[in-house]
Design an enzyme around this catalytic site. Structure first.
Site, PDB file in Angstrom:
ATOM      1  N   ASP A  52       0.843  -1.194   0.000  1.00  0.00           N
ATOM      2  CA  ASP A  52       0.000   0.000   0.000  1.00  0.00           C
ATOM      3  C   ASP A  52       0.881   1.247   0.000  1.00  0.00           C
ATOM      4  O   ASP A  52       1.808   1.366   0.798  1.00  0.00           O
ATOM      5  CB  ASP A  52      -0.893   0.006   1.237  1.00  0.00           C
ATOM      6  CG  ASP A  52      -1.774   1.237   1.294  1.00  0.00           C
ATOM      7  OD1 ASP A  52      -2.854   1.229   0.669  1.00  0.00           O
ATOM      8  OD2 ASP A  52      -1.393   2.214   1.963  1.00  0.00           O
ATOM      9  N   TYR A  57       3.077  10.243   0.159  1.00  0.00           N
ATOM     10  CA  TYR A  57       4.152   9.662   0.960  1.00  0.00           C
ATOM     11  C   TYR A  57       5.501  10.045   0.337  1.00  0.00           C
ATOM     12  O   TYR A  57       6.007   9.371  -0.566  1.00  0.00           O
ATOM     13  CB  TYR A  57       4.029   8.141   1.034  1.00  0.00           C
ATOM     14  CG  TYR A  57       2.763   7.633   1.682  1.00  0.00           C
ATOM     15  CD1 TYR A  57       1.957   8.456   2.463  1.00  0.00           C
ATOM     16  CD2 TYR A  57       2.367   6.308   1.519  1.00  0.00           C
ATOM     17  CE1 TYR A  57       0.796   7.970   3.055  1.00  0.00           C
ATOM     18  CE2 TYR A  57       1.210   5.819   2.111  1.00  0.00           C
ATOM     19  CZ  TYR A  57       0.427   6.659   2.870  1.00  0.00           C
ATOM     20  OH  TYR A  57      -0.721   6.175   3.445  1.00  0.00           O
TER      21      TYR A  57
END
Length: 326
Positions: A52, A57
């Site tokens: 994931d 990020y």
């Protein structure tokens, strides 16, 4: 390794998934790319097939690293989940944006960074109150009709928001925060997903490292570390959490387990949880997940865990601080 199925996906998946927020480095004190790729390879070699990630990020870095790892291990060995609906500026300020225009741009950028032509599970990271949920759902449905995604998911959505989504498109999964210290979804989100056949991909199973047992009472976190603004890591709340960690560690040791293994096993035994995400940026950090014991916690042990939490943390603090600005 235990395996399960998720709605919308044909391939069976591991009940431990690799979470890659820490691999992006942002808000976690950085990450070494070589170590991160090795962590992904180690996870896959150990039977973890669900990875994931998200554009936010590391502002694309995590997706790029995942893409490099995929090319090394082979696309057929990995079920890829990523997200959309957040944008940022040069000052690293984040806001929600689930407009169709933003989503169309995001999916192309994610496909490019990951180096793949189809995403297994595409999730809206946070609900955007400025955009009708039905419009967002229909946009993802169009991506599926184009072959760019396989399953549709959301993250951090309430039951009412999931209801609105399901009026416009299928909803296969929800990704909420869930761990021993943050159990708010037991009141509404988890029962809703169970009743409506929605898979639950729980994130934060180790509570931002708190349930690894590695922190000390006078722990100092670096500038920019997310835990500097997490109320669970401040003052008396932090000390109470560490006391609970000490008690939970003893319970884990009595089984011959590590504390992270106890935390993951507990979450996986909760009705409705499909899989949990285990964050790691080095091979060592994923080793406990690969070696997760197969035996379940007993009813007595589950009751003891509840007693520890009630005694040590009578007023739990939720993960609300994680929410990006509206």
């Amino acid at each position: 390794m235990e395996y399960t199925s998720l709605p919308g996906l044909e391939k069976r998946i591991s009940r431990i998934g690799l979470g890659t927020w820490v691999i992006g480095g942002w808000m976690w004190g950085g990450a070494d790319e070589g170590e991160a790729i090795a962590a992904i390879e180690t996870a896959i070699d150990g039977g973890i097939c669900f990875v994931d990630t998200a554009p936010v990020y590391g502002f694309g870095r995590a997706e790029e690293i995942v893409g490099k790892a995929i090319r090394r291990v082979g696309r057929d060995k990995v079920v890829i989940a990523t997200k959309a609906g957040l944008e940022w500026n040069e000052r690293e300020e984040i806001r929600r944006n689930s407009s169709p225009e933003r989503l169309r741009r995001e999916i192309e950028e994610s496909l490019r960074r990951l180096g793949i032509d189809s995403i297994d599970l595409y999730q809206i990271h946070w609900p955007d109150p400025r955009v009708p949920i039905e419009s967002t759902a229909q946009t993802l449905l169009s991506f599926r009709s184009q072959g760019k995604i396989r399953a549709l998911g959301v993250s951090n959505f309430s039951p009412n928001q999931m209801d609105a989504w399901r009026k416009a498109a299928p909803l296969h999964t929800d990704q909420p925060p869930y761990n021993l210290f943050e159990r708010g979804i037991e009141r509404d989100v988890l029962p809703y997903c169970r009743e409506n056949g929605i898979g639950v991909v729980a994130y934060g199973v180790l509570c931002r490292g708190l349930l690894t047992g590695k922190f000390q009472r006078h722990q100092v976190f670096g500038t920019g570390d997310i835990r500097c603004r997490d109320p669970k890591f401040q003052g008396e709340a932090f000390l109470r959490s560490l006391s609970a960690v000490d008690d939970l560690r003893l319970l884990a040791q009595a089984r011959g387990w590590t504390l992270p293994q106890l935390a993951a096993k507990w979450a996986l035994q909760q009705p409705g949880i499909s899989l949990v995400l285990w964050g790691a940026r080095t091979p060592k950090q994923i080793s406990d997940a690969i070696q997760l014991p197969s035996s379940p916690l007993s009813d007595r042990e589950l009751a003891e865990i509840d007693r520890i939490l009630e005694r040590r943390i009578p007023e739990p603090i939720g993960p609300e601080f994680l929410a990006p600005p509206l």
